[in-house]
Design a protein around this motif. Sequence first.
Motif, PDB file in Angstrom:
ATOM      1  N   ILE A  33       0.843  -1.204   0.000  1.00  0.00           N
ATOM      2  CA  ILE A  33       0.000   0.000   0.000  1.00  0.00           C
ATOM      3  C   ILE A  33       0.873   1.247   0.000  1.00  0.00           C
ATOM      4  CG2 ILE A  33      -1.683   1.336   1.322  1.00  0.00           C
ATOM      5  CD1 ILE A  33      -2.748  -1.370   2.390  1.00  0.00           C
ATOM      6  N   ALA A  34       1.859   1.268   0.889  1.00  0.00           N
ATOM      7  CA  ALA A  34       2.746   2.430   0.975  1.00  0.00           C
ATOM      8  C   ALA A  34       3.502   2.639  -0.332  1.00  0.00           C
ATOM      9  CB  ALA A  34       3.723   2.242   2.137  1.00  0.00           C
ATOM     10  N   ARG A  35       3.971   1.544  -0.919  1.00  0.00           N
ATOM     11  CA  ARG A  35       4.712   1.650  -2.182  1.00  0.00           C
ATOM     12  C   ARG A  35       3.821   2.195  -3.288  1.00  0.00           C
ATOM     13  NH1 ARG A  35       5.735  -3.453  -2.923  1.00  0.00           N
ATOM     14  NH2 ARG A  35       7.301  -3.409  -1.274  1.00  0.00           N
ATOM     15  N   ARG A  36       2.591   1.699  -3.380  1.00  0.00           N
ATOM     16  CA  ARG A  36       1.669   2.173  -4.411  1.00  0.00           C
ATOM     17  C   ARG A  36       1.366   3.665  -4.233  1.00  0.00           C
ATOM     18  NH1 ARG A  36      -2.609  -0.097  -7.619  1.00  0.00           N
ATOM     19  NH2 ARG A  36      -1.235  -1.927  -7.730  1.00  0.00           N
ATOM     20  N   ALA A  37       1.305   4.112  -2.988  1.00  0.00           N
ATOM     21  CA  ALA A  37       1.010   5.518  -2.702  1.00  0.00           C
ATOM     22  C   ALA A  37       2.238   6.409  -2.828  1.00  0.00           C
ATOM     23  CB  ALA A  37       0.430   5.650  -1.299  1.00  0.00           C
ATOM     24  N   GLY A  38       3.421   5.798  -3.000  1.00  0.00           N
ATOM     25  CA  GLY A  38       4.649   6.577  -3.070  1.00  0.00           C
ATOM     26  C   GLY A  38       5.072   7.117  -1.716  1.00  0.00           C
ATOM     27  N   LEU A  39       4.737   6.365  -0.650  1.00  0.00           N
ATOM     28  CA  LEU A  39       5.044   6.790   0.708  1.00  0.00           C
ATOM     29  C   LEU A  39       5.751   5.658   1.448  1.00  0.00           C
ATOM     30  CD1 LEU A  39       1.554   8.409   1.410  1.00  0.00           C
ATOM     31  CD2 LEU A  39       3.689   9.650   1.015  1.00  0.00           C
ATOM     32  N   THR A  40       6.103   5.906   2.691  1.00  0.00           N
ATOM     33  CA  THR A  40       6.787   4.895   3.490  1.00  0.00           C
ATOM     34  C   THR A  40       5.796   4.188   4.414  1.00  0.00           C
ATOM     35  OG1 THR A  40       7.262   6.412   5.310  1.00  0.00           O
ATOM     36  CG2 THR A  40       8.868   6.327   3.499  1.00  0.00           C
ATOM     37  N   GLU A  41       6.206   3.022   4.903  1.00  0.00           N
ATOM     38  CA  GLU A  41       5.371   2.313   5.875  1.00  0.00           C
ATOM     39  C   GLU A  41       5.200   3.147   7.148  1.00  0.00           C
ATOM     40  OE1 GLU A  41       5.848  -2.018   6.411  1.00  0.00           O
ATOM     41  OE2 GLU A  41       7.457  -1.838   4.914  1.00  0.00           O
ATOM     42  N   ARG A  42       6.232   3.877   7.521  1.00  0.00           N
ATOM     43  CA  ARG A  42       6.122   4.730   8.702  1.00  0.00           C
ATOM     44  C   ARG A  42       5.007   5.756   8.523  1.00  0.00           C
ATOM     45  NH1 ARG A  42      11.415   7.542  11.130  1.00  0.00           N
ATOM     46  NH2 ARG A  42      11.796   5.334  11.579  1.00  0.00           N
ATOM     47  N   THR A  43       4.919   6.316   7.327  1.00  0.00           N
ATOM     48  CA  THR A  43       3.844   7.274   7.057  1.00  0.00           C
ATOM     49  C   THR A  43       2.489   6.591   7.144  1.00  0.00           C
ATOM     50  OG1 THR A  43       5.265   8.606   5.629  1.00  0.00           O
ATOM     51  CG2 THR A  43       2.896   8.873   5.357  1.00  0.00           C
ATOM     52  N   PHE A  44       2.396   5.363   6.630  1.00  0.00           N
ATOM     53  CA  PHE A  44       1.134   4.626   6.726  1.00  0.00           C
ATOM     54  C   PHE A  44       0.687   4.526   8.180  1.00  0.00           C
ATOM     55  CE2 PHE A  44      -1.397   0.908   7.513  1.00  0.00           C
ATOM     56  CZ  PHE A  44      -2.302   0.872   6.468  1.00  0.00           C
ATOM     57  N   PHE A  45       1.597   4.124   9.057  1.00  0.00           N
ATOM     58  CA  PHE A  45       1.221   3.895  10.449  1.00  0.00           C
ATOM     59  C   PHE A  45       1.013   5.189  11.233  1.00  0.00           C
ATOM     60  CE2 PHE A  45       3.148  -0.328   9.547  1.00  0.00           C
ATOM     61  CZ  PHE A  45       2.008  -1.083   9.811  1.00  0.00           C
ATOM     62  N   ARG A  46       1.391   6.311  10.654  1.00  0.00           N
ATOM     63  CA  ARG A  46       1.026   7.583  11.275  1.00  0.00           C
ATOM     64  C   ARG A  46      -0.453   7.883  11.062  1.00  0.00           C
ATOM     65  NH1 ARG A  46       6.203   9.839   9.734  1.00  0.00           N
ATOM     66  NH2 ARG A  46       5.308  10.752   7.855  1.00  0.00           N
ATOM     67  N   HIS A  47      -1.041   7.287  10.042  1.00  0.00           N
ATOM     68  CA  HIS A  47      -2.438   7.565   9.707  1.00  0.00           C
ATOM     69  C   HIS A  47      -3.389   6.424  10.048  1.00  0.00           C
ATOM     70  CE1 HIS A  47      -1.665  11.344   7.579  1.00  0.00           C
ATOM     71  NE2 HIS A  47      -0.560  10.771   7.136  1.00  0.00           N
ATOM     72  N   PHE A  48      -2.908   5.190   9.999  1.00  0.00           N
ATOM     73  CA  PHE A  48      -3.773   4.034  10.223  1.00  0.00           C
ATOM     74  C   PHE A  48      -3.084   3.031  11.139  1.00  0.00           C
ATOM     75  CE2 PHE A  48      -4.595   5.539   5.843  1.00  0.00           C
ATOM     76  CZ  PHE A  48      -5.922   5.934   5.990  1.00  0.00           C
ATOM     77  N   ALA A  49      -3.867   2.422  12.026  1.00  0.00           N
ATOM     78  CA  ALA A  49      -3.304   1.424  12.933  1.00  0.00           C
ATOM     79  C   ALA A  49      -2.903   0.153  12.191  1.00  0.00           C
ATOM     80  CB  ALA A  49      -4.309   1.088  14.031  1.00  0.00           C
TER      81      ALA A  49
END
Length: 207
Positions: A33-49
């Motif tokens: 998901i993070a890769r598809r969005a062009g973001l990092t996993e850390r960024t993902f977990f800042r927004h979603f558990a």
Amino acid sequence: MSRWEPNARERLERAALELYGERGFDRTTVAEIARRAGLTERTFFRHFADKREVLFWGETALQDVCVNAVAAAPAGAAPIDALAAALDAAAALLEERRAFARQRQAVVAGNARLQERELIKLASLSAALAAALRGRGVTEPAASLTAEAGMVVFKIAFARWVDEPGQGGLAPLIRDSLAQLRAVAGGEDGRWEGRRDHSYEGRRDHS
């Protein structure tokens, strides 16, 4: 210091829904998901558990607007009218996210664990509405009956809204379902039959 990512939540949400549709919920990872969005996993977990919460993060906001609408209803309003105000508020919150709602519903419908989580969400909303009605002085079992009836109205209207784009907005569909419930509860079978959406009934009978 973390780097600010513009529209990160929306990008992650969009990427997740795309991947859930392509690969299925269970086979999709947070890293993908993070890769598809062009973001990092850390960024993902800042927004979603976790990856499930991409589909359920709006639950608290939905519950809050419904409870607040019940509390704000006129003092003399009947329980069903206070409920109607809550459902109108829910429709206003969801109306601009129809495309997301349709994609989300397809993902949830295809996964038993997500369906269970959806039922928990609706049960929590029903309990919150019943509590809000009791706060207005509505006694039991009337408060719980009204809240549960509201969930049925919401589910039927929501299903029509996401499944049948030609049906129009969510609010009119909720009001139509609520009007039919009022008619049935009042024993007005003839009037209800006259208002029934036969095309919808036929679709359900053959589903």
